[in-house]
Design a protein around this motif. Structure first.
Motif, short mmCIF file in Angstrom:
data_model
loop_
_atom_site.label_atom_id
_atom_site.label_comp_id
_atom_site.label_asym_id
_atom_site.label_seq_id
_atom_site.Cartn_x
_atom_site.Cartn_y
_atom_site.Cartn_z
N THR A 1 0.75 -1.35 -0.15
CA THR A 1 -0.47 0.18 -0.43
C THR A 1 1.10 1.02 0.21
N THR A 25 2.40 1.70 -3.74
CA THR A 25 1.43 2.10 -4.35
C THR A 25 1.23 3.63 -4.46
N ASP A 55 3.75 5.26 -5.80
CA ASP A 55 4.31 5.68 -6.95
C ASP A 55 3.24 7.41 -7.32
#
Length: 321
Positions: free
Chosen positions: A160, A163, A166
């Motif tokens: 998590t 992600t 990013d």
């Protein structure tokens, strides 16, 4: 998360702190304390619903002069993770944070920027300009540092955090592109940025601006009469039309420049207020890192003869911002 309670002295204050007896539990929330608003906002974006983030320094607060309060000490002692800028930004807190780091995970985010990308300090050979957030391309390193610190604290949440980081880095890429495009619309001979202190060196290097701060990198330095006089002469000679105040620094020196220029028959205006060492008000777009940089880029562009949307990159800047 099970924790063992103990009494400890940090910064001369005895507090009831705790140590984790096992790894971050799957259902737990990571308790993060960040020194500046920029770091706190980044931690919130990377951590999402898995973290609770507290910022020590709010809008208008100067981190160079900030000293931790008793409430701050308690919050940091009880945190799962403490994030700070480093590079001597929080100059008055360095000894305390070093002491705290022996008991609590304490991580600097600005030191994640490669050394060859840092701006050297004018007065100290072994120090660097700490204002790395002024270049979104460099702030990506800070995002990665926050991500890695959270993964270290909560490894089962790594996917998590990765992600979210990013996605945020992709957003910063768009922010940097908007900033560059907007500032390129300013006539080359007008790309001179004069502010209260040297917080914009990374900005100037990234976008081709001549940057002059009345005070040095730290607001602890004072601008003397000679410095003001030199800048007034430069402004009048080069017919510079605008200077900028900062939300976290007194505008006294900027006002002195305006008065000095007027005494020589030159009209100098305030081009707007910029966010340097602190962001805007909580709950506003300008109270986020993206909004802070969007505001600065848009304000500088329009004040110095360029062309940028009045409401900025995302159409979210406050009217008259």
């Amino acid at each position: 998360m099970q924790r063992r309670q103990f009494m400890t002295a940090i910064g001369g204050v005895f507090v009831a702190a705790s140590l984790p007896l096992q790894a971050f539990a799957q259902s737990a929330t990571l308790n993060v304390v960040a020194t500046t608003g920029m770091i706190a906002d980044t931690a919130t974006r990377v951590g999402g619903d898995l973290v609770h983030v507290k910022a020590l320094m709010g809008p208008g607060v100067d981190p160079h002069a900030y000293r931790q309060t008793r409430t701050d000490i308690l919050a940091m002692a009880r945190a799962d993770l403490v994030l700070w800028n480093g590079l001597y930004l929080e100059a008055q807190m360095e000894d305390f944070l070093a002491d705290l780091g022996r008991k609590t995970p304490v991580r600097s985010v600005a030191t994640a920027v490669p050394a060859d990308n840092l701006v050297s300090h004018d007065d100290y050979a072994d120090r660097f300009d700490p204002h790395v957030w002024m270049d979104p391309s460099l702030w990506k390193y800070a995002v990665a540092a926050v991500r890695d610190a959270m993964i270290e604290a909560a490894p089962d949440k790594a996917a998590t955090f990765t992600t979210n980081a990013d996605a945020y880095i992709a957003e910063l890429t768009g922010l940097a592109a908007y900033t560059e495009t907007s500032l390129e619309s300013i006539p080359p001979d007008a790309r001179v940025l004069i502010t209260a202190h040297d917080a914009f060196n990374y900005f100037g290097r990234a976008y081709g601006f001549e940057v002059t701060g009345i005070q040095g990198i730290s607001t602890e330095s004072e601008a003397g009469v000679n410095r003001i006089s030199e800048l007034v002469d430069m402004i009048v000679t080069r017919r510079i039309g605008a200077v900028f105040v900062e939300s976290s620094v007194s505008d006294r020196s900027i006002r002195a420049l305006i008065e000095g220029a007027a005494a020589q028959g030159h009209t100098l205006k305030i081009g707007g207020e910029l966010f340097s060492d602190a962001m805007g008000q909580p709950g506003t777009y300008e109270g986020t890192y993206v909004g802070m940089i969007d505001h600065n880029a848009t304000t500088i562009t329009n004040a110095l003869g360029g062309n940028a949307p009045v409401r900025g990159l995302n159409g979210r800047l406050s009217a008259g911002s």
